[in-house]
Design an enzyme around this catalytic site. Sequence first.
Site, PDB file in Angstrom:
ATOM      1  N   ASP B 130     -77.167  15.408   2.035  1.00 52.62           N
ATOM      2  CA  ASP B 130     -76.834  14.325   2.974  1.00 52.62           C
ATOM      3  C   ASP B 130     -77.866  13.196   2.864  1.00 52.62           C
ATOM      4  OD1 ASP B 130     -76.018  13.013   5.563  1.00 52.62           O
ATOM      5  OD2 ASP B 130     -74.851  14.839   5.719  1.00 52.62           O
ATOM      6  N   HIS B 174     -77.254  10.227   9.750  1.00 58.33           N
ATOM      7  CA  HIS B 174     -76.145  11.136   9.455  1.00 58.33           C
ATOM      8  C   HIS B 174     -76.637  12.543   9.130  1.00 58.33           C
ATOM      9  CE1 HIS B 174     -72.743  12.621   6.852  1.00 58.33           C
ATOM     10  NE2 HIS B 174     -72.029  12.029   7.791  1.00 58.33           N
ATOM     11  N   ASN B 265     -61.648  11.718   6.549  1.00 60.06           N
ATOM     12  CA  ASN B 265     -61.241  11.018   7.773  1.00 60.06           C
ATOM     13  C   ASN B 265     -60.107  10.035   7.519  1.00 60.06           C
ATOM     14  OD1 ASN B 265     -63.405  12.369   8.979  1.00 60.06           O
ATOM     15  ND2 ASN B 265     -64.772  10.597   8.793  1.00 60.06           N
ATOM     16  N   SER B 328     -67.351  14.976   9.157  1.00 60.56           N
ATOM     17  CA  SER B 328     -68.783  15.213   8.919  1.00 60.56           C
ATOM     18  C   SER B 328     -69.387  16.105   9.982  1.00 60.56           C
ATOM     19  CB  SER B 328     -69.560  13.887   8.938  1.00 60.56           C
ATOM     20  OG  SER B 328     -69.644  13.325   7.669  1.00 60.56           O
TER      21      SER B 328
END
Lengths: 112, 395
Positions: B130, B174, B265, B328
């Site tokens: 990430d 994130h 998404n 996520s």
Amino acid sequence: MLTATLSVTPDEEALELTLSVANEGDEAVELDFSDAQRAEFVATEVDSGEEMWRWSEGRMFGQVLGIEVLDPGDQLEYEVEWPDPPDGSSRVRGELVDDEHQPSAEMTVELE
Amino acid sequence: MLDNSHGTDRRTVLQTIGGAVGVAGLSGVASAADGTVEVNVGYSAEGGRQAALGAAMDVEREFAFDALTITVSEEAAARLSAREDVRYVEENGTYEALGESLPWGIDRTDSDVAHANGETGNGADIAIIDTGIDDDHPDLQANLADPSVDSNHKAYESCKGPNCNYPWSDDNDHGSHCSGIANGVDNTEGVIGVSTQANLHALKALDKRGSGTYSNIASAVQYTADQGWDVASMSLGGSSSSQTLKDACQYAYNNGVLIVAAAGNDGPCSDCVGYPAKYSTVMAISATSCGDTLASFSSTGPEIEIAAPGENVYSTIIGGYDTFDGTSMACPHVSGAGAQLMANGYTNADARKQLKDTAENIGLASNESGAGLLDTAAAFGLSSSDDGAGTGPNC
């Protein structure tokens, strides 16, 4: 009212592309995004329209929703590098990849 | 590109949280025995200010923005409040350190039930592939694999900005958010993860803008396998396949890694699961909302294996906490549960099967939630009749 502008700056062998999105209206605009990507840049051949380069190719993005709020008079800027543009003419386009508005701008660049 | 800002000042999020465990944020001040209260008074004209000063038994403070803090009788406070030239009269409350709150997703997946039965994920290793991890966050630091050991974390993209103690430190939020969901520390503050004592490894394959190249992501997946870690958590994706990444996932899976990824998404849409979630070696996770509906943004398709909470998810960010939405957020719920099982000796394939076999049927189609909603307690054979969404943040 969103207006997009594309500008380019040479950076040695590469070309820096900047997409600016300005809010020229009276009200704030909310921009919604489905993931971490905010802008896309594509280079195509002037004559054939064939795609030569796309910034997001070879990339993946964090899968989180995002919001940018653009107040009246403000602007957002996104800058990427096109590592190996060819000599001659190319058509370059930058586009905001929000869910609704997707303001974009194009230009032709001549490189040698 | 700008960071992933969410329109809400993150510092104010703390004010709206009511804790299910511990003390909520704002406590009112009871009147003193003699019926006086300490109040903040905002005025809109000099008359209001004079009235407040006149009523005050004590003036604690005058602000530069047409307000003051005074001690008055309760009746005087009420009279002031009724004046046209007084904008507000509020009790001078106190903000206390928030206790640890139970995010709705941790509650809904009965991960707290697993915790109560001693399941912590202790000994398992989770690679967060990430944007990095906030290395000095009070709710993550204790769970980070030792930063002084170079091989514990890697930066494929170097951290940029003011919060970079290490090149693999988070410069986006994130990665930290996902880390808190998977394995937030169980202490007296902040949030709690699905797992609470596994080891977190930052593999910073995403840059400050939240994007990463196929090659770096693939390298991180391979690295996870080569280090012998248990889970690779990938809250990332794209609509095109990468053969290199596909091969890396095959390699890692062959070498015992449980690979978990966000489905994407692109919703509402059908048959739209992204990559790497779409690969057969990867568990594709869709996202649900607080009422057990499929989150409207969630991708769907035959590759979805299970669903997990992905809307209004409260977790750690750089130096604080915030609420994000996305597959996520769903992905690391499953990563944490997988780590819990593997800490108990499950292989990657057995953990994957167990999570699917014990998922809760929430009435969604199989292309929406696969086998169902993640149920950490059921995965351990514990009673999952708890099933609360709780009164935790955002639910």
